[in-house]
Design a protein around this motif. Structure first.
Motif, PDB file in Angstrom:
ATOM      1  N   LEU A  69     -14.458 -55.111   6.577  1.00  0.00           N
ATOM      2  CA  LEU A  69     -13.704 -56.258   7.499  1.00  0.00           C
ATOM      3  C   LEU A  69     -15.148 -57.023   7.673  1.00  0.00           C
ATOM      4  O   LEU A  69     -16.267 -56.401   7.828  1.00  0.00           O
ATOM      5  CB  LEU A  69     -13.606 -55.504   8.949  1.00  0.00           C
TER       6      LEU A  69
ATOM      7  N   PRO B 254     -13.259 -64.751   9.232  1.00  0.00           N
ATOM      8  CA  PRO B 254     -14.455 -64.655   8.675  1.00  0.00           C
ATOM      9  C   PRO B 254     -15.191 -65.925   8.471  1.00  0.00           C
ATOM     10  O   PRO B 254     -16.221 -66.383   8.236  1.00  0.00           O
ATOM     11  CB  PRO B 254     -14.113 -64.271   7.205  1.00  0.00           C
TER      12      PRO B 254
ATOM     13  N   ILE C 103     -12.449 -49.299   5.254  1.00  0.00           N
ATOM     14  CA  ILE C 103     -11.961 -50.537   4.736  1.00  0.00           C
ATOM     15  C   ILE C 103     -12.620 -51.610   5.099  1.00  0.00           C
ATOM     16  O   ILE C 103     -13.607 -51.528   6.199  1.00  0.00           O
ATOM     17  CB  ILE C 103     -10.478 -50.879   5.750  1.00  0.00           C
TER      18      ILE C 103
ATOM     19  N   THR D 101     -11.027 -58.397  -1.833  1.00  0.00           N
ATOM     20  CA  THR D 101     -10.534 -57.618  -2.946  1.00  0.00           C
ATOM     21  C   THR D 101     -10.499 -56.026  -2.267  1.00  0.00           C
ATOM     22  O   THR D 101     -10.756 -55.743  -1.174  1.00  0.00           O
ATOM     23  CB  THR D 101     -11.354 -57.256  -4.057  1.00  0.00           C
TER      24      THR D 101
ATOM     25  N   PHE E 181      -9.263 -58.261  13.289  1.00  0.00           N
ATOM     26  CA  PHE E 181      -8.545 -57.720  12.096  1.00  0.00           C
ATOM     27  C   PHE E 181      -6.985 -57.793  12.356  1.00  0.00           C
ATOM     28  O   PHE E 181      -6.428 -57.953  13.313  1.00  0.00           O
ATOM     29  CB  PHE E 181      -8.997 -56.256  11.864  1.00  0.00           C
ATOM     30  N   GLN E 182      -6.362 -57.918  11.444  1.00  0.00           N
ATOM     31  CA  GLN E 182      -4.776 -58.038  11.150  1.00  0.00           C
ATOM     32  C   GLN E 182      -4.399 -56.764  10.965  1.00  0.00           C
ATOM     33  O   GLN E 182      -4.692 -55.857  10.007  1.00  0.00           O
ATOM     34  CB  GLN E 182      -4.459 -59.059  10.150  1.00  0.00           C
TER      35      GLN E 182
ATOM     36  N   GLU F  24      -9.441 -43.894   4.927  1.00  0.00           N
ATOM     37  CA  GLU F  24      -9.949 -45.003   4.132  1.00  0.00           C
ATOM     38  C   GLU F  24     -10.955 -45.474   4.687  1.00  0.00           C
ATOM     39  O   GLU F  24     -11.286 -45.826   5.770  1.00  0.00           O
ATOM     40  CB  GLU F  24      -8.624 -45.896   3.943  1.00  0.00           C
TER      41      GLU F  24
ATOM     42  N   PRO G 258     -19.264 -61.291  -0.900  1.00  0.00           N
ATOM     43  CA  PRO G 258     -17.903 -61.924  -1.175  1.00  0.00           C
ATOM     44  C   PRO G 258     -17.613 -63.297  -1.495  1.00  0.00           C
ATOM     45  O   PRO G 258     -16.634 -63.656  -1.769  1.00  0.00           O
ATOM     46  CB  PRO G 258     -17.172 -61.273   0.101  1.00  0.00           C
TER      47      PRO G 258
ATOM     48  N   ILE H 138      -5.680 -64.859   9.109  1.00  0.00           N
ATOM     49  CA  ILE H 138      -6.789 -64.019   9.570  1.00  0.00           C
ATOM     50  C   ILE H 138      -7.865 -64.648   8.697  1.00  0.00           C
ATOM     51  O   ILE H 138      -9.063 -64.341   9.342  1.00  0.00           O
ATOM     52  CB  ILE H 138      -6.302 -62.598   9.088  1.00  0.00           C
TER      53      ILE H 138
ATOM     54  N   PHE I 233     -20.173 -58.535   5.669  1.00  0.00           N
ATOM     55  CA  PHE I 233     -19.172 -57.653   6.395  1.00  0.00           C
ATOM     56  C   PHE I 233     -19.544 -56.174   6.512  1.00  0.00           C
ATOM     57  O   PHE I 233     -20.757 -55.803   5.973  1.00  0.00           O
ATOM     58  CB  PHE I 233     -17.831 -57.673   5.227  1.00  0.00           C
TER      59      PHE I 233
ATOM     60  N   GLY J 231      -1.521 -52.579   7.357  1.00  0.00           N
ATOM     61  CA  GLY J 231      -1.072 -51.163   7.003  1.00  0.00           C
ATOM     62  C   GLY J 231      -1.757 -50.192   7.814  1.00  0.00           C
ATOM     63  O   GLY J 231      -2.087 -50.369   8.785  1.00  0.00           O
ATOM     64  N   LYS J 232      -1.680 -49.007   7.273  1.00  0.00           N
ATOM     65  CA  LYS J 232      -1.936 -47.754   8.229  1.00  0.00           C
ATOM     66  C   LYS J 232      -3.252 -47.750   8.700  1.00  0.00           C
ATOM     67  O   LYS J 232      -3.448 -47.553   9.991  1.00  0.00           O
ATOM     68  CB  LYS J 232      -1.684 -46.642   7.065  1.00  0.00           C
ATOM     69  N   SER J 233      -4.299 -48.058   7.887  1.00  0.00           N
ATOM     70  CA  SER J 233      -5.734 -48.115   8.418  1.00  0.00           C
ATOM     71  C   SER J 233      -5.831 -49.088   9.910  1.00  0.00           C
ATOM     72  O   SER J 233      -6.460 -48.840  10.823  1.00  0.00           O
ATOM     73  CB  SER J 233      -6.822 -48.236   7.683  1.00  0.00           C
ATOM     74  N   THR J 234      -5.471 -50.375   9.461  1.00  0.00           N
ATOM     75  CA  THR J 234      -5.604 -51.220  10.261  1.00  0.00           C
ATOM     76  C   THR J 234      -4.553 -51.066  11.704  1.00  0.00           C
ATOM     77  O   THR J 234      -4.983 -51.251  12.722  1.00  0.00           O
ATOM     78  CB  THR J 234      -5.450 -52.592   9.956  1.00  0.00           C
TER      79      THR J 234
HETATM   80  C1  LIG Z   1     -15.008 -58.725   2.276  1.00  0.00           C
HETATM   81  C2  LIG Z   1     -13.780 -58.538   2.896  1.00  0.00           C
HETATM   82  C3  LIG Z   1     -13.738 -58.898   4.281  1.00  0.00           C
HETATM   83  C4  LIG Z   1     -12.637 -58.714   5.099  1.00  0.00           C
HETATM   84  N1  LIG Z   1     -12.265 -59.225   6.226  1.00  0.00           N
HETATM   85  C5  LIG Z   1     -11.565 -59.092   7.058  1.00  0.00           C
HETATM   86  C6  LIG Z   1     -11.507 -59.224   8.282  1.00  0.00           C
HETATM   87  O1  LIG Z   1     -12.333 -59.752   8.759  1.00  0.00           O
HETATM   88  N2  LIG Z   1     -10.057 -58.897   9.088  1.00  0.00           N
HETATM   89  C7  LIG Z   1      -8.951 -58.651   8.335  1.00  0.00           C
HETATM   90  O2  LIG Z   1      -8.029 -58.481   9.121  1.00  0.00           O
HETATM   91  N3  LIG Z   1      -8.945 -58.125   7.209  1.00  0.00           N
HETATM   92  C8  LIG Z   1     -10.143 -58.398   6.521  1.00  0.00           C
HETATM   93  N4  LIG Z   1     -10.073 -57.935   4.954  1.00  0.00           N
HETATM   94  C9  LIG Z   1      -8.927 -57.297   4.693  1.00  0.00           C
HETATM   95  C10 LIG Z   1      -8.916 -55.824   5.215  1.00  0.00           C
HETATM   96  O3  LIG Z   1      -9.746 -55.349   4.335  1.00  0.00           O
HETATM   97  C11 LIG Z   1      -7.603 -55.148   4.694  1.00  0.00           C
HETATM   98  O4  LIG Z   1      -6.522 -55.999   5.621  1.00  0.00           O
HETATM   99  C12 LIG Z   1      -7.434 -53.752   4.971  1.00  0.00           C
HETATM  100  O5  LIG Z   1      -8.184 -52.844   4.220  1.00  0.00           O
HETATM  101  C13 LIG Z   1      -5.928 -53.302   5.226  1.00  0.00           C
HETATM  102  O6  LIG Z   1      -6.046 -51.873   5.273  1.00  0.00           O
HETATM  103  P1  LIG Z   1      -4.712 -50.998   5.675  1.00  0.00           P
HETATM  104  O7  LIG Z   1      -4.845 -49.577   5.376  1.00  0.00           O
HETATM  105  O8  LIG Z   1      -4.370 -51.402   7.231  1.00  0.00           O
HETATM  106  O9  LIG Z   1      -3.845 -51.597   4.791  1.00  0.00           O
HETATM  107  P2  LIG Z   1      -3.202 -50.983   3.390  1.00  0.00           P
HETATM  108  O10 LIG Z   1      -2.133 -50.141   3.525  1.00  0.00           O
HETATM  109  O11 LIG Z   1      -4.441 -50.581   2.579  1.00  0.00           O
HETATM  110  O12 LIG Z   1      -2.814 -52.390   2.857  1.00  0.00           O
HETATM  111  C14 LIG Z   1      -1.751 -53.100   3.330  1.00  0.00           C
HETATM  112  C15 LIG Z   1      -1.351 -54.604   2.694  1.00  0.00           C
HETATM  113  O13 LIG Z   1      -2.631 -55.043   2.688  1.00  0.00           O
HETATM  114  C16 LIG Z   1      -2.944 -55.434   1.417  1.00  0.00           C
HETATM  115  N5  LIG Z   1      -4.438 -55.148   1.324  1.00  0.00           N
HETATM  116  C17 LIG Z   1      -5.027 -53.948   0.910  1.00  0.00           C
HETATM  117  N6  LIG Z   1      -6.281 -54.076   0.902  1.00  0.00           N
HETATM  118  C18 LIG Z   1      -6.654 -55.346   1.211  1.00  0.00           C
HETATM  119  C19 LIG Z   1      -7.622 -56.295   1.271  1.00  0.00           C
HETATM  120  N7  LIG Z   1      -9.043 -55.759   0.952  1.00  0.00           N
HETATM  121  N8  LIG Z   1      -7.457 -57.625   1.496  1.00  0.00           N
HETATM  122  C20 LIG Z   1      -6.310 -58.158   1.853  1.00  0.00           C
HETATM  123  N9  LIG Z   1      -5.269 -57.300   1.402  1.00  0.00           N
HETATM  124  C21 LIG Z   1      -5.343 -56.106   1.404  1.00  0.00           C
HETATM  125  C22 LIG Z   1      -2.035 -54.426   0.575  1.00  0.00           C
HETATM  126  O14 LIG Z   1      -1.998 -54.997  -0.787  1.00  0.00           O
HETATM  127  C23 LIG Z   1      -1.020 -54.201   1.373  1.00  0.00           C
HETATM  128  O15 LIG Z   1      -0.166 -55.190   0.895  1.00  0.00           O
HETATM  129  C24 LIG Z   1     -11.323 -58.180   4.311  1.00  0.00           C
HETATM  130  C25 LIG Z   1     -11.427 -57.671   3.205  1.00  0.00           C
HETATM  131  C26 LIG Z   1     -12.744 -57.640   2.386  1.00  0.00           C
HETATM  132  C27 LIG Z   1     -12.819 -57.363   1.025  1.00  0.00           C
END
Ligand SMILES: Cc1cc2nc3c(=O)[nH]c(=O)nc-3n(C[C@H](O)[C@H](O)[C@H](O)COP(=O)(O)OP(=O)(O)OC[C@H]3O[C@@H](n4cnc5c(N)ncnc54)[C@H](O)[C@@H]3O)c2cc1C
Ligand SMILES: Cc1cc2nc3c(=O)[nH]c(=O)nc-3n(C[C@H](O)[C@H](O)[C@H](O)COP(=O)(O)OP(=O)(O)OC[C@H]3O[C@@H](n4cnc5c(N)ncnc54)[C@H](O)[C@@H]3O)c2cc1C
Ligand code: SF4
Ligand code: FES
Lengths: 284, 490
Positions: free
Chosen positions: A49, A114, A47, A215, A65-66, A45, A243, A110, A34, A69-72
Motif C-alpha cells: 500500500l 498514491p 500486501i 503489480t 485502501f480500497q 498475505e 514503483p 484509488i 510504499f 479482496g480478502k486482505s483489504t
Molecule cells: C506499490 C503498490 C502500491 C499500492 N498502493 C495501494 C494503495 O495505496 N491503495 C490501495 O487500495 N491499493 C494499493 N495497491 C494495490 C493493493 O496492494 C491491492 O489492492 C491489494 O494487494 C489487494 O489485496 P486483497 O487481498 O484485498 O485482494 P486480492 O484478493 O489479493 O485481490 C483482489 C483483486 O485485486 C487484484 N489485485 C491483487 N493484487 C493487486 C495489486 N497489487 N494491485 C492491484 N490489484 C491487485 C486481483 O487481481 C483481484 O482481482 C498498491 C499496490 C502496489 C504494488
C-alpha cells in the motif's frame, strides 16, 4: 511490533483511510514510497500500500485502501484502537522531484491516493500542477478537496457523468497536452488500463509520463521476483526499481495478464472470508 | 529389531564398553539407514521426510567410526567440530558429552545435522568411506549430529552472559550467520539487536528450505534461545530503507554492525516467455509455500499459489530439488526437473536427489529450456527445450554442456519454476556509501570478515555468493570474534 490504528474514516463506498503508528517509517518515507502490510503473522498475505501521508512528529503514517479482496476487506473491518500486525517500509524508490514547469497529474479511482503525495511534492518544488481526477461514478471520487488545495487547475470526471464532466481521464488529458504550452511532465496513477491509455495519449504529444505500477508483490525487497514487469524490453522489479517507471516503455498488456494470475484463488479466499464476516458491504 | 540383530547389537555394545571392539568388526557393521516416511505418504504432507535415528541405530552407526588417529573428517567440517570425539562419545553411550563437544564449535547442530552437504564435507574425508572408495559408506556424521542435537533440543543450555559492556551491536539479517553473531556478541555482554526485513526470523531456513527438510519449529527454538539471552529482535525492518547502516551507527548508537543479508536476488534466464503467468522464481514459489504456508490455502492461509498439474523446474541444486518436491506436495501430478548437465554434476545433495526421485520427480538431464510458450491468456502452456551433450571441461572443471542443434522439443506444463541461483540484492550497495562490493555485488571482506567501513562486518551468502548454512555460520563466528575484539579496544 503491532501498529495501532489511531484514526479511521471512510472516503467512498469501499475506500478507507487509516492512520497507523509507525514511527520509523513516518520519519524515513518520501513521496512515491510504499509499505507492505500483514494483518497477522502466521497466515496473512503481505500486501503493498502506498504511503499516502505521514506525520513524523506523531510517528504515524496514512494509508488509503480500497477493499477489493480478502486482505483489504479484513483491514476494512479493523477499527480505531485495533492493530495491524506488521508493516515494513518505506519501500521503493522515492519519486524524482524537481522543478519541471507544468506537470499534469492524472489519477483514477484509488490511484488518487498514491498520486496525492507526489502532486504535493511537485507543487512544493515550484511546479504548476494541473490535476485530472476521475472515477467510475460520483461516490468513488476521493480526495477532491485535497487536490483542489494543491492544484492550479483541477478537472473532475466520471465515467457515467454523475459528477463533474462525463468523460474518461484521457479526454481532458489530451486537451491539456494540445495546449500551446504543453506540460513538461505527466504523472498517471490508477488502474492499469487507465495508465496504459494515458500513456498512449501523452506519447502522441511527446510528453514524458511517469506511472506507478501496482503489480502483485510478496516481499517488496527484490527477493522474490514476483513483481517483475517488462520495461523497455528489460525485466525490472517494481518493488526495488520502481514503483515509478517511464510509462512509454512499460509493457502494460503483459502486466495486466500477470495481475490476473490469482484471480480465481483470490475470489475463493474472499468468498470464504465473507462467509464468516459478512458485515461489510463488499457485494453490491 | 529381530532377536538375532538384537543379540549382535548387545555384543557389539559390550565390546565397545570394554574397549575390545576391533576395527575389522567395526568395518563389518553395515551403514545404518535413516528411517524416513514412505515416499507415497510423504509427498502428500509437509512433515519432515527423514525421521532420525533410533538410539540403537545411532550407537551402531557411531561404532562404525574407527577412531583413526588423524581424523581427516575434522578438516572437512567448515567449523572444525571435533568429530572423532563426539562420535566416540555416542558409541560409548554418553550423549551429554557428545553434545558438549559439538557445542564448542556449533550452535545450530540440529539444523546442520539436517542440511549440511555432509557427503562433500566431513563425510567425504572419512577414512571408512575412503577405504570402501564409496562416500555412502562413510560414517554418517551428519545424522549422528542430528541425533544428539535433537535429544537435547528442549534442554535449556542457555550460555552464560558476560557482564553488560554497554556497547551496542546491530545484526542485519536473521539467517544462520546473523544468529551466530547475535549469540556470540551477546555472550560477550554486548547489547545486541537483530534487524530482519521479513515478518519472521530465520532467513533462508524459514522462507527457502522447506518444512519437510527442516522443520520451522527447530529454527524458532534457536531464535527463542537468543531472545532468552537478551538479544533484541526487530522484524519488518529493512536496513537501507527503514534506517541506513550509517544511521544505525551515527544516530542510533550502534558501535558495530554485522551484515548478513544473504543472497536474495533471484536470477532469471532471460529467455522468451519468462513473464508469462505461471512462471515463478524459486524464491517466490518457496516463500509463498513456506513462509506464508500456501499449502494451507483454504485452511487459513491467504496467500495463493498456482494449482499446478504439470510443473517444470529449471536447475539442479538444492533450491531446484526443494521447488520440485514442494510442487508435488502442493498437488502437482507431474514434476520435471530440467538440468543442462548430467546428474553427476548436479550441485544438490545426493540425499535430496535420491529423495526427490523416490517421490516421483522426473529428471530430464542434459536438457535446457530455450523458451517458455504461453496460451492466449498469457499462461504457461509448455516449455521448449534443447538437448545437450557434454564437451570439454570449463573453468569450473566441470564438463561444459553444449547444445545439440536442431534438437528442440516441447514439454507440456502449466507452471515453470526458475531455480538457477541467486545474486546479491543491490539495496545496501545503493544506500551504503563507502562499503566496497565486488563486481558481482558481494561485499568485500578481509580474513576477519571486516568490510571497508570501520566497525562494519559481513558474512554468509552476501559475501560468499549463494553458499551453505554451515559456511555462513563459520563466517558468523569469525565476524563475532572480530567484533568482540574491536569493541574491547574501541
Ligand atoms: C506499490 C503498490 C502500491 C499500492 N498502493 C495501494 C494503495 O495505496 N491503495 C490501495 O487500495 N491499493 C494499493 N495497491 C494495490 C493493493 O496492494 C491491492 O489492492 C491489494 O494487494 C489487494 O489485496 P486483497 O487481498 O484485498 O485482494 P486480492 O484478493 O489479493 O485481490 C483482489 C483483486 O485485486 C487484484 N489485485 C491483487 N493484487 C493487486 C495489486 N497489487 N494491485 C492491484 N490489484 C491487485 C486481483 O487481481 C483481484 O482481482 C498498491 C499496490 C502496489 C504494488
Ligand atoms: C531453497 C534453498 C535450499 C537450500 N538448501 C541448503 C541446504 O540443504 N544446505 C545448506 O547448507 N544450505 C542450503 N541453502 C543455502 C543456505 O540456506 C544459505 O547459504 C544460508 O542460509 C545463508 O545464510 P546467511 O546467514 O547468509 O543469511 P540468509 O539465510 O540468506 O538470511 C538473510 C536474511 O536477511 C534478511 N535481509 C535481507 N536484506 C535485509 C535488509 N536490508 N535488512 C534486514 N534484513 C534483511 C532476509 O530477509 C533474510 O532473512 C539453501 C538455500 C535455498 C534458497
Ligand atoms: S557441521 Fe556439517 S560438516 Fe561439520 S560435522 Fe556437522 S555435518 Fe559435518
Ligand atoms: S515483491 Fe518480491 S521482488 Fe518485488
Amino acid at each position: 511490533m503491532p501498529h495501532k490504528i489511531v484514526n479511521k474514516n471512510q472516503l467512498s463506498e469501499n475506500v478507507y483511510r487509516i492512520e497507523v503508528e509507525a514511527a520509523n517509517i513516518a520519519s524515513a518515507r518520501k513521496p512515491g514510497q510504499f509499505v507492505i502490510v500483514g494483518i497477522s503473522t502466521e497466515y496473512s498475505e503481505r500486501i503493498p500500500l502506498t504511503i499516502a501521508g505521514a506525520d513524523a512528529d506523531k510517528g504515524t503514517i496514512t494509508l488509503i485502501f480500497q477493499a477489493v479482496g480478502k486482505s483489504t476487506a479484513e483491514m476494512a473491518n479493523l477499527e480505531v484502537g485495533d492493530s495491524i500486525d506488521n508493516i515494513v517500509g518505506p519501500l521503493g524508490q522515492p519519486t524524482h522531484i524537481e522543478k519541471f514547469g507544468t506537470v499534469v497529474c492524472v489519477g483514477g479511482g484509488i490511484g488518487n491516493a498514491p498520486l496525492l503525495p507526489i502532486a504535493k511534492g511537485l507543487k512544493e518544488a515550484g511546479n504548476k500542477i494541473i490535476s485530472i481526477i476521475g472515477a467510475r461514478t460520483k461516490e468513488l471520487i476521493i480526495l477532491e478537496d485535497e487536490f483542489k488545495a494543491i492544484s492550479d487547475e483541477l478537472t473532475v470526471v466520471t465515467d457515467d457523468g454523475s459528477y463533474g464532466r462525463k468523460a474518461l481521464v484521457t479526454e481532458p488529458l489530451k486537451e491539456v497536452c494540445s495546449r500551446g504550452e504543453k506540460p513538461a511532465l505527466a504523472v498517471a496513477i490508477g488502474p492499469t488500463p487507465m495508465m496504459k491509455f494515458c500513456c498512449l495519449t501523452t506519447k502522441e504529444f511527446d510528453v514524458p509520463t511517469v506511472v506507478s505500477l501496482n503489480t502483485i508483490m510478496i516481499d517488496g525487497t527484490g527477493m522474490c521476483g514476483g513483481c517483475r514487469v517488462e520495461v523497455g524490453g528489460e525485466t525490472k522489479f517494481v518493488c526495488v526499481d520502481g514503483p515509478e517507471f517511464d510509462g512509454h516503455k512499460v509493457n502494460f498488456d503483459l502486466m495486466m495478464k500477470r495481475m490476473n494470475a490469482y484471480k480465481d484463488l483470490e475470489q475463493e479466499a474472499l468468498d470464504k472470508y465473507k462467509e464468516h464476516r459478512c458485515k461489510i458491504g463488499l457485494d453490491k | 529389531m529381530t532377536e538375532s540383530k538384537q543379540k549382535s547389537y548387545s555384543e557389539l555394545r559390550e565390546k565397545q564398553k570394554n574397549g575390545t571392539l576391533k576395527n575389522s568388526e567395526r568395518l563389518k557393521i553395515p551403514p545404518q539407514e535413516m528411517p524416513a516416511q514412505e515416499p507415497d505418504v510423504r509427498k502428500n504432507n509437509v512433515e519432515e521426510v527423514a525421521l532420525g535415528y533410533t538410539e540403537e541405530e545411532a550407537r551402531l552407526e557411531a561404532m562404525r567410526c574407527i577412531q583413526c588417529k588423524n581424523a581427516p573428517c575434522v578438516e572437512g567440517c567448515p567449523v572444525r567440530i571435533n568429530i572423532k570425539d563426539f562420535v566416540g562419545a555416542i558409541a560409548d553411550g554418553d550423549d551429554q558429552k557428545a553434545m558438549e563437544i559439538i557445542q564448542q564449535n556449533q550452535l545450530l547442530a540440529a539444523v546442520c545435522g539436517r542440511v549440511c552437504p555432509q557427503e562433500i564435507q566431513c563425510q567425504a574425508k572419512c577414512t571408512v568411506g575412503l577405504r570402501y572408495k564409496d562416500p555412502t559408506m562413510a560414517v554418517s556424521i551428519g545424522r549422528l549430529e542430528r541425533f544428539v542435537a535433537d535429544k537435547f533440543l528442549d534442554n535449556d543450555m542457555t550460555p552464560k552472559i558476560a557482564p553488560e559492556t554497554g556497547k551496542k551491536v546491530a545484526v542485519v539479517g536473521s539467517g544462520p550467520g546473523g544468529i551466530v553473531v547475535a549469540g556470540e556478541c551477546r555472550r560477550a555482554g554486548h547489547d545486541v539487536t537483530i534487524f530482519e526485513a521479513f515478518h519472521k526470523p530465520g532467513g533462508v531456513m524459514v522462507y527457502g528450505i522447506p518444512e519437510f527438510r527442516l522443520p520451522k519449529a527447530l529454527v524458532q527454538k534457536e531464535i527463542d534461545k537468543l531472545i532468552k539471552m537478551g538479544v533484541k529482535l526487530e522484524c519488518n525492518f529493512l536496513v537501507g530503507r527503514t534506517r541506513t547502516v550509517k544511521q544505525l551507527m551515527n544516530e542510533d548508537g550502534f558501535q558495530a554492525v554485522y551484515i548478513g543479508v544473504g543472497a536474495g536476488l533471484p536470477k532469471f534466464m532471460n529467455i522468451e516467455g519468462e513473464q508469462l503467468v505461471g512462471v515463478y522464481s524459486a524464491n517466490e514459489y518457496l516463500t509463498r509455500a513456506n513462509l506464508m504456508k500456501a499449502y494451507d490455502f483454504g485452511k487459513g492461509a491467504d496467500t495463493p499459489i498456482a494449482r499446478s498439474k504439470k510443473v517444470a523446474v529449471f536447475g539442479g541444486g538444492n533450491v531446484a530439488m526443494d521447488s520440485a518436491r514442494t510442487a508435488l506436495r502442493l498437488g502437482a501430478e507431474e514434476v520435471y526437473l530440467i538440468y543442462r548437465r548430467s546428474e553427476a554434476e548436479m550441485p544438490a545433495r545426493i540425499e535430496e536427489i535420491h529423495h526427490a526421485k523416490e517421490e516421483g520427480v522426473k529428471f530430464l538431464i542434459l536438457q535446457n529450456p530455450k523458451r517458455i510458450l504461453g496460451d492466449d491468456k498469457a499462461r504457461v502452456r509448455a516449455v521448449e527445450c534443447l538437448r545437450y551433450e557434454l564437451g570439454e571441461p570449463d573453468d569450473s572443471g566441470r564438463r561444459r554442456p553444449v547444445p545439440i542443434e536442431g534438437s528442440e522439443f516441447e514439454i507440456e506444463v502449466d507452471t515453470a519454476i526458475v531455480a538457477i541461483g541467486n545474486g546479491a540484492n543491490p539495496l545496501l550497495q545503493q544506500t551504503t556509501p563507502g562499503l566496497k562490493f565486488n563486481k558481482w555485488g558481494n561485499i568485500e571482506v578481509d580474513d576477519n570478515c571486516k568490510t571497508s567501513i570501520e566497525g562494519v562486518y559481513a558474512g554468509g551468502d552476501i559475501v560468499l555468493g549463494a553458499a551453505t548454512v554451515i559456511l555462513a555460520m563459520g563466517q558468523g563466528r569469525i565476524a563475532a570474534q572480530s567484533i568482540n575484539e574491536y569493541l574491547k579496544s574501541g
